[in-house]
Design a protein around this motif. Structure first.
Motif, short mmCIF file in Angstrom:
data_model
loop_
_atom_site.label_atom_id
_atom_site.label_comp_id
_atom_site.label_asym_id
_atom_site.label_seq_id
_atom_site.Cartn_x
_atom_site.Cartn_y
_atom_site.Cartn_z
N GLY A 47 0.84 -1.19 0.00
CA GLY A 47 0.00 0.00 0.00
C GLY A 47 0.87 1.24 0.00
O GLY A 47 2.06 1.17 0.33
N ILE A 134 -4.93 1.61 -0.51
CA ILE A 134 -4.88 0.84 0.73
C ILE A 134 -4.12 -0.45 0.49
O ILE A 134 -3.21 -0.79 1.25
CB ILE A 134 -6.30 0.57 1.24
N THR A 135 -4.47 -1.18 -0.56
CA THR A 135 -3.68 -2.34 -0.98
C THR A 135 -3.65 -2.39 -2.50
O THR A 135 -4.60 -1.97 -3.16
CB THR A 135 -4.24 -3.67 -0.45
N ASP A 238 -12.15 3.75 -2.75
CA ASP A 238 -12.75 4.41 -1.59
C ASP A 238 -12.61 5.93 -1.72
O ASP A 238 -11.64 6.43 -2.31
CB ASP A 238 -12.07 3.95 -0.30
N SER A 442 -17.50 3.53 -0.63
CA SER A 442 -16.75 2.55 -1.40
C SER A 442 -17.52 2.20 -2.66
O SER A 442 -18.76 2.04 -2.63
CB SER A 442 -16.49 1.29 -0.58
N GLY A 498 -8.79 0.90 -3.28
CA GLY A 498 -9.04 0.05 -2.12
C GLY A 498 -8.36 -1.29 -2.18
O GLY A 498 -7.28 -1.51 -1.62
N GLU A 499 -8.95 -2.23 -2.91
CA GLU A 499 -8.36 -3.55 -3.06
C GLU A 499 -8.93 -4.18 -4.33
O GLU A 499 -9.87 -3.66 -4.94
CB GLU A 499 -8.67 -4.45 -1.86
N VAL A 534 -2.84 -5.11 7.38
CA VAL A 534 -3.58 -4.34 6.38
C VAL A 534 -4.69 -3.54 7.04
O VAL A 534 -4.92 -2.37 6.69
CB VAL A 534 -4.16 -5.28 5.29
N GLU A 535 -5.41 -4.13 8.01
CA GLU A 535 -6.47 -3.40 8.71
C GLU A 535 -5.92 -2.20 9.46
O GLU A 535 -6.51 -1.10 9.43
CB GLU A 535 -7.18 -4.34 9.67
N TRP A 537 -3.13 -0.60 8.75
CA TRP A 537 -2.69 0.34 7.71
C TRP A 537 -3.87 1.12 7.13
O TRP A 537 -3.79 2.33 6.91
CB TRP A 537 -1.95 -0.43 6.63
N GLU A 538 -4.98 0.44 6.88
CA GLU A 538 -6.15 1.09 6.30
C GLU A 538 -6.65 2.22 7.19
O GLU A 538 -6.94 3.32 6.70
CB GLU A 538 -7.26 0.07 6.07
N LEU A 542 -6.68 6.19 6.20
CA LEU A 542 -7.94 6.95 6.21
C LEU A 542 -7.82 8.17 7.13
O LEU A 542 -8.34 9.25 6.81
CB LEU A 542 -9.09 6.06 6.66
#
Length: 819
Positions: A47, A134-135, A238, A442, A498-499, A534-535, A537-538, A542
């Motif tokens: 990310g 994000i990723t 997002d 999203s 986002g992903e 990842v969570e 980091w997200e 944000l």
């Protein structure tokens, strides 16, 4: 070890000469040196967030003649590959200073990443500039992670030691990820050291940031054909923005379809919104949100739930839906037929000789079990998103997109002082608005055009605030209404990729290819360490994006200046202009409902039009009418049909663009007859070219059919614009109403165009980038290659001549052609 590049060659040499083998220590040294030259294809999950110079480049305290830091997605992917090369010990002189960013170097490296566009070679699909992710997944090569002398975990046999080998491989993977992140941090530190930071005023950007990049995992890609850019099943983007952008103040005039909360003040509205993280759901029978390790929030009141539900329904109107095919919908039937044939062709491709017997068995069984009543055929009703991208038009294949879902994913609030490791922008205190929430919308779909996401969000905000009526949604997706009605772009500062999901390839590789908790496969990025990272980091990203909205400070009313500037400079001017287009749309829609001729209800009568032509145009008009009466007017090519409205004599309304689109794609109709359409209602007698064409193109047949018309038309250009360099080519149109388009014919480029209209007609103005121009006996110049232009509805006899010089015909003068 210097003479032999493989173990087999070395052992063969030893067997034939020395009859001895290396000692264990010598063999290990040899193995390390040989294997260090081997590389395997890998997928990297990472990310990134662009640096301050690029995210907020217009801010007075950030402007720099030599911006530095992470520029965007392509730059971040390039930096990740450089860090991997450093970890592999392959740093060269070109890698010593990664602060010198070269977009050309990244393009040359052909990096395949989730949100890239190298494979499709279209700028319209490029990621929005200076936005983060994000990723994202990229494919590259790296030195394999070996376990002892037996190879990596993928090659370890299913023995009692397999579990131990997998744990060892996982340990090495985590160590590799940590090493790559350390190299990335060094690269970002190099950027910080090379950047000259200007003096900054107080309470502004108290900390400059080069941006952020973080790698989460690595996986070996066993399938050589896997392409991280084109093999995606779903993409998610997002958009994070302050919730008060949805709220209209009491002093604003709002439409009757505005979606506003039932609250007495802005602060009450903001306080009513629940804070929640991705994946949060309400527990049955409880008034709280439930998610492991997620903060709880009280259940919203009924008014807020009603408001959120209405917003959900509004979002649904923009998404594509699965619908039953209407027997009368020719476009849907053609599209279904085309995609069914395409799927069958893919299934047949690569099948073995036993396919025929297997297929026959399937057909026999299906015939015996076929129900008496067939099930209704269903299809995904795609929409044309040309009004959501500045470089795509309705007839372009890329405009036909699928948006599966738009939803409210997150609501966060900025609390406490900014984290020194997180924020490049301070949290500015506000005495008017407290505890401001930031909403994350999203969007998921197959492919996103450039600016598509920000324009969808901008349209939602416009409808919610009531600056435009909700029927703008019908207008903006109506393909038979040919006017461009672009959606307003929301500020780019809130956009994040986002992903992505690789549903088909996960099955082929038996691995999870995005960060999520699942036990479907043992390989992939479903480890708790990766998902948790990842969570975390997200949420950090944000919060960074939310703080970015404070870059311009706050006004006296507590609203963010970034929001206020967007409202005044973008949204309100857009709404004023679009209201005029909506009146045209409603008149057009009403005329269709009464079965009147499309567009004629608001056109001047032909009786008010002077049929006499100015003397300078008389000769050309005479030859145009003569060519028409000869019944030799050339037919229109399939490609040009896409940008013309085609109204046949048997129909009272124009055929849909979907039908024309699919006819061209299936190639069932290569060209349209020149005399099969009503006069004055678009596409009537087609369009053809005369003059010279580049060497790779066939020369126009019109030169032989109408030599006098060609000569008179080129002489007319010189008479109208004597100082203009004579053109090589002319497009001649009769009763043709063009959809919004840019010229993209022969030569892949052209000079400035000159156009004029002739004949007795009403309406039919040329629109260039939204500006209406009367061209009846009034020649004008415009850039047809770059500027979007189209024809307004008309009635009567309408001819038009367009002079231009295609690329490859420079110096060729049509007036000098020997006919």
């Amino acid at each position: 070890h210097k003479q032999f590049s493989s173990k087999n060659q070395l052992f063969r040499h030893l067997n034939q000469s020395a009859k001895t083998c290396l000692s264990p220590e010598e063999y290990k040294v040899f193995l390390d040196r040989v294997l260090a030259t081997k590389r395997e294809k890998i997928g990297v999950l990472y990310g990134y967030l662009p640096g301050t110079d690029y995210r907020f480049g217009q801010h007075d305290s950030v402007k720099n003649d030599a911006p530095c830091g992470v520029e965007g997605g392509q730059h971040a992917a390039w930096l990740v590959t450089q860090a991997i090369d450093r970890v592999n010990g392959g740093a060269s002189d070109a890698l010593k200073n990664c602060s010198q960013w070269s977009a050309d170097a990244a393009v040359d490296s052909k990096i395949k990443r989730s949100y890239g566009s190298n494979s499709r070679e279209s700028d319209s699909l490029a990621q929005d500039p200076h936005t983060g992710a994000i990723t994202e997944v990229l494919c590259t090569t790296a030195v394999p992670l070996f376990i002892g002398e037996e190879g990596d975990a993928d090659t370890v046999k299913a023995t009692d030691e397999q579990s131990k080998a997998e744990k060892e491989f996982k340990k090495k993977t985590l160590a590799w990820v940590e090493s790559v992140n350390e190299e990335l941090n060094r690269i970002l530190a190099e950027m910080t050291n090379t950047r000259s930071i200007p003096s900054m005023p107080s309470n502004e950007f108290h900390k400059w940031s080069p941006g952020r990049i973080r790698v989460f995992g690595r996986i070996a890609i066993s399938q050589k054909k896997f392409n991280a850019e084109t093999d995606i099943t779903h993409r998610r983007v997002d958009y994070c923005f302050p919730a008060d952008m949805l709220f209209a103040s009491t002093t604003e005039s709002v439409s009757q379809t505005a979606l506003q909360p039932d609250t007495s003040s802005l602060q009450e509205y903001l306080d009513s919104l629940p804070s929640f993280t991705p994946g949060s759901t309400y527990s049955a029978g409880e008034n709280s949100l439930s998610r492991e390790q997620a903060p709880f929030s009280t259940r919203p009141n009924d008014k807020t739930l009603t408001y959120l539900y209405q917003m959900k329904m509004l979002m649904k109107r923009i998404t594509t839906q699965v619908e039953e095919i209407d027997d009368k919908d020719e476009g849907a039937a053609l599209e279904k037929e085309y995609h069914d044939a395409k799927r069958k062709k893919k299934k047949r491709k690569g099948q073995k000789d036993t396919e025929s017997s297997t297929t026959n068995n399937k057909h026999e069984s299906s015939d015996t079990s076929r129900p008496l009543t067939s099930k209704p055929q269903l299809k995904v009703k795609r929409k044309r998103f040309h009004n959501f991208c500045p470089t795509i038009l309705a007839h372009d294949y890329l405009a036909f997109r699928r948006v599966d879902r738009i939803f409210h994913r997150v609501t966060i609030r900025l609390e406490g002082p900014s984290n020194s490791d997180r924020a490049a922008i301070p949290l500015v205190s506000c005495t008017t608005i407290q505890n401001r929430p930031f909403i994350v919308f999203s969007l998921s779909g197959d492919l996103f055009l450039q600016q598509q996401a920000v324009r969808i969000v901008g349209l939602l905000i416009a409808i919610c605030r009531g600056v435009i009526d909700e029927d703008i949604i019908d207008c903006i997706f109506e393909e038979e209404f040919t006017n461009l009605v672009p959606a307003p772009p929301a500020p780019r500062i809130g956009l994040l990729s986002g992903e992505v999901t690789y549903a088909k390839w996960e099955g082929r590789m038996a691995a999870i290819l995005n960060a999520r908790r699942t036990d479907r496969y043992s390989k992939g990025w479903n480890d708790e360490e990766v998902v948790s990272a990842v969570e975390e980091w997200e949420m950090d990203v944000l919060h960074d994006v939310a703080r970015g909205w404070y870059c311009e400070g706050e006004g006296e009313d507590g609203r963010l200046n970034t929001e206020t500037q967007w409202l005044e400079n973008v949204l309100y001017p857009w709404a004023k202009k679009t209201q005029v287009l909506m009146e045209d749309y409603r008149s057009w829609k009403a005329s269709r409902a009464t079965n009147s001729t499309v567009g004629n209800s608001f056109l001047p009568s032909l009786e008010s039009i002077d049929p006499a032509a100015p003397p300078i145009f008389e000769t050309v008009l005479f030859h145009l009418r003569r060519a028409d009466q000869s019944n030799l007017w050339p037919s229109t090519s399939a490609g040009r049909q896409l940008v013309m409205l085609t109204t046949s004599n048997e129909e009272s309304q124009a055929r849909t663009l979907t039908v024309a689109h699919m006819n061209v794609k299936i190639n069932t109709k290569s060209e349209s007859s020149a005399y099969s359409f009503k006069e004055g209602e678009g596409g009537a007698s087609g369009s053809f070219s005369v003059g010279a064409m580049p060497g790779q193109c066939s020369q126009p047949k019109g030169n032989l059919l109408f030599p006098e018309l060609v000569k008179a038309a080129f002489e007319l250009e010189v008479a109208l614009f004597p100082d203009r360099e004579p053109s090589s080519t002319i497009a001649i149109n009769r009763n043709a109403q063009f959809r919004p388009h840019t010229d993209n014919g022969a030569g892949a480029g052209q000079s400035t165009s000159l156009i004029v209209g002739l004949g007795t007609y009403a309406g039919g103005e040329l629109v260039v980038e939204g500006a209406k121009k009367d061209i009846r006996y009034k020649a004008i110049e415009f850039d047809g290659w770059k500027e979007r232009h189209w024809t307004l509805p008309f009635q009567g006899e309408r001819y038009s001549l367009v002079w231009f010089t295609p690329k490859g015909c420079e110096g060729v003068r049509g007036i000098d052609l020997k006919l």
